[in-house]
Design a protein around this motif. Sequence first.
Motif, PDB file in Angstrom:
ATOM      1  N   GLY A 197       0.790  -1.228   0.000  1.00 37.89           N
ATOM      2  CA  GLY A 197       0.000   0.000   0.000  1.00 37.89           C
ATOM      3  C   GLY A 197       0.817   1.270   0.000  1.00 37.89           C
ATOM      4  N   VAL A 198       2.141   1.163   0.097  1.00 35.24           N
ATOM      5  CA  VAL A 198       3.003   2.341   0.093  1.00 35.24           C
ATOM      6  C   VAL A 198       3.862   2.304  -1.163  1.00 35.24           C
ATOM      7  N   GLU A 199       3.766   3.352  -1.954  1.00 36.60           N
ATOM      8  CA  GLU A 199       4.588   3.442  -3.152  1.00 36.60           C
ATOM      9  C   GLU A 199       5.894   4.119  -2.752  1.00 36.60           C
ATOM     10  N   MET A 200       6.995   3.388  -2.976  1.00 31.84           N
ATOM     11  CA  MET A 200       8.254   3.812  -2.384  1.00 31.84           C
ATOM     12  C   MET A 200       9.434   3.581  -3.318  1.00 31.84           C
ATOM     13  N   VAL A 201      10.425   4.463  -3.204  1.00 36.67           N
ATOM     14  CA  VAL A 201      11.708   4.296  -3.873  1.00 36.67           C
ATOM     15  C   VAL A 201      12.772   4.316  -2.783  1.00 36.67           C
ATOM     16  N   PHE A 202      13.586   3.285  -2.755  1.00 42.18           N
ATOM     17  CA  PHE A 202      14.640   3.138  -1.761  1.00 42.18           C
ATOM     18  C   PHE A 202      15.972   3.121  -2.495  1.00 42.18           C
ATOM     19  N   LEU A 203      16.871   4.035  -2.144  1.00 44.67           N
ATOM     20  CA  LEU A 203      18.180   4.119  -2.779  1.00 44.67           C
ATOM     21  C   LEU A 203      19.257   3.670  -1.812  1.00 44.67           C
ATOM     22  N   VAL A 204      20.199   2.878  -2.306  1.00 47.81           N
ATOM     23  CA  VAL A 204      21.310   2.404  -1.486  1.00 47.81           C
ATOM     24  C   VAL A 204      22.526   2.228  -2.395  1.00 47.81           C
ATOM     25  N   ASP A 205      23.702   2.516  -1.871  1.00 49.14           N
ATOM     26  CA  ASP A 205      24.929   2.309  -2.641  1.00 49.14           C
ATOM     27  C   ASP A 205      25.108   0.824  -2.947  1.00 49.14           C
ATOM     28  N   THR A 206      25.749   0.522  -4.065  1.00 51.90           N
ATOM     29  CA  THR A 206      26.112  -0.864  -4.348  1.00 51.90           C
ATOM     30  C   THR A 206      27.236  -1.270  -3.383  1.00 51.90           C
ATOM     31  N   LYS A 207      27.425  -2.557  -3.212  1.00 48.93           N
ATOM     32  CA  LYS A 207      28.417  -3.038  -2.254  1.00 48.93           C
ATOM     33  C   LYS A 207      29.816  -2.526  -2.581  1.00 48.93           C
ATOM     34  N   ASP A 208      30.135  -2.435  -3.879  1.00 49.52           N
ATOM     35  CA  ASP A 208      31.467  -1.956  -4.248  1.00 49.52           C
ATOM     36  C   ASP A 208      31.587  -0.433  -4.167  1.00 49.52           C
ATOM     37  N   GLY A 209      30.466   0.242  -3.866  1.00 47.01           N
ATOM     38  CA  GLY A 209      30.478   1.690  -3.718  1.00 47.01           C
ATOM     39  C   GLY A 209      30.578   2.441  -5.025  1.00 47.01           C
ATOM     40  N   ASP A 210      30.428   1.724  -6.131  1.00 49.02           N
ATOM     41  CA  ASP A 210      30.624   2.320  -7.449  1.00 49.02           C
ATOM     42  C   ASP A 210      29.312   2.650  -8.154  1.00 49.02           C
ATOM     43  N   GLY A 211      28.187   2.518  -7.464  1.00 45.18           N
ATOM     44  CA  GLY A 211      26.895   2.792  -8.088  1.00 45.18           C
ATOM     45  C   GLY A 211      25.808   2.898  -7.032  1.00 45.18           C
ATOM     46  N   ILE A 212      24.590   3.062  -7.505  1.00 45.40           N
ATOM     47  CA  ILE A 212      23.437   3.159  -6.618  1.00 45.40           C
ATOM     48  C   ILE A 212      22.360   2.208  -7.120  1.00 45.40           C
TER      49      ILE A 212
END
Length: 151
Positions: free
Chosen positions: A109-124
Amino acid sequence: MPVPDNSCGNFINVALLHFKEDDGSKVQLHDFVDRVYKGIKKMVLDCAKVSSDDELFVMAEKIRIESIKAFTRSEMDLYMFNSWCRMPVYEADFGWGKPGWVSGLHVPGVEMVFLVDTKDGDGIEAWVSLEEDTMLLFQENPEIKAFTGQE
């Protein structure tokens, strides 16, 4: 006393953004991203001006009440964005080792965007959780397809 740069906790505040059909034109992805960035930046600057815990609480409560009123009057669609970028989530070790992968969360019921760095820290990584009909539109958006290399 200032809050340390590497702290995180349970404080949450809302950057409330309004998109209205002003001239019938559609909001392009880059316009949307720019508005979200400016809205978050304004919220952070407003919070930085606060001089006491009570003042911060009053500010957050005012925004929360405004959001609830608008949402319950069906004046707006609610999309939540959460970013853990630049937080050392892959360094956390609670006794069973560092995580192999940090992911988003789906809340029905919640429309959401969650951003997190990639493990290598080279992307999102962007974890997008939408209602089915909205997700179908999102997946077919030419700008999203171009950005993700799915053209």
